[in-house]
Design a protein around this motif. Structure first.
Motif, PDB file in Angstrom:
ATOM      1  N   GLU A   1      25.106 -33.975  -2.579  1.00 14.48           N
ATOM      2  CA  GLU A   1      23.850 -34.697  -2.737  1.00 14.48           C
ATOM      3  C   GLU A   1      24.115 -35.997  -3.496  1.00 14.48           C
ATOM      4  O   GLU A   1      24.732 -36.000  -4.547  1.00 14.48           O
ATOM      5  N   GLU A   2      23.654 -37.056  -2.939  1.00 10.44           N
ATOM      6  CA  GLU A   2      23.791 -38.353  -3.597  1.00 10.44           C
ATOM      7  C   GLU A   2      22.426 -38.753  -4.148  1.00 10.44           C
ATOM      8  O   GLU A   2      21.425 -38.743  -3.438  1.00 10.44           O
ATOM      9  N   TYR A   3      22.430 -39.070  -5.411  1.00 13.31           N
ATOM     10  CA  TYR A   3      21.190 -39.480  -6.056  1.00 13.31           C
ATOM     11  C   TYR A   3      21.097 -41.003  -6.044  1.00 13.31           C
ATOM     12  O   TYR A   3      22.057 -41.701  -6.336  1.00 13.31           O
ATOM     13  N   GLN A   4      19.941 -41.493  -5.712  1.00 12.94           N
ATOM     14  CA  GLN A   4      19.729 -42.936  -5.772  1.00 12.94           C
ATOM     15  C   GLN A   4      19.026 -43.238  -7.085  1.00 12.94           C
ATOM     16  O   GLN A   4      17.911 -42.776  -7.331  1.00 12.94           O
ATOM     17  N   ASP A   5      19.740 -43.984  -7.892  1.00 11.98           N
ATOM     18  CA  ASP A   5      19.219 -44.281  -9.215  1.00 11.98           C
ATOM     19  C   ASP A   5      18.632 -45.690  -9.204  1.00 11.98           C
ATOM     20  O   ASP A   5      19.341 -46.675  -9.054  1.00 11.98           O
ATOM     21  N   ASP A   6      17.327 -45.778  -9.321  1.00 11.53           N
ATOM     22  CA  ASP A   6      16.693 -47.091  -9.350  1.00 11.53           C
ATOM     23  C   ASP A   6      16.165 -47.418 -10.755  1.00 11.53           C
ATOM     24  O   ASP A   6      15.246 -48.213 -10.921  1.00 11.53           O
TER      25      ASP A   6
END
Length: 109
Positions: free
Chosen positions: A93-98
């Motif tokens: 799982e890749e988390y998108q950190d904004d």
């Protein structure tokens, strides 16, 4: 007194008479000079039938191999596919950190 005649009459009394009949095989032991440990084992034949045997190693079940050459093409393909190892797929799982630090610091000051 005549001792040979006494010995002749005593011999039949000393001999052991054994009646051999159909029940003798059921009430007997393995007649061996060397008694090895044997363990009750279930032997499974390729057609699925099983036999109880005495085996010299402690195993519960022994399955004889199946001759693949005697199977039909469809059955052979199905058995060979079942032998292949199942590959496990990893889900990453890749988390998108904004999250922006500069906005956080500006609001708190």
């Amino acid at each position: 007194m005549n001792t040979p005649s006494l010995l002749r009459t005593a011999r039949p009394a000393l001999s052991i008479h054994r009646n051999l009949n159909c029940w003798t095989a059921g009430i007997t032991k393995k007649h061996r000079k060397l008694y090895l440990n044997t363990f009750p084992t279930c032997l499974v034949l390729p057609d699925g039938s099983s036999i109880k045997i005495d085996y010299d190693e402690p195993r519960r079940i022994i399955t004889l191999p199946l001759n693949i050459e005697m199977l039909s093409e469809e059955e052979r393909r199905r058995r060979l596919e079942a032998r292949r190892p199942i590959t496990k797929t990893k889900i990453v799982e890749e988390y998108q950190d904004d999250f922006d630090e500069t906005k956080f610091y500006k609001l708190s000051k």
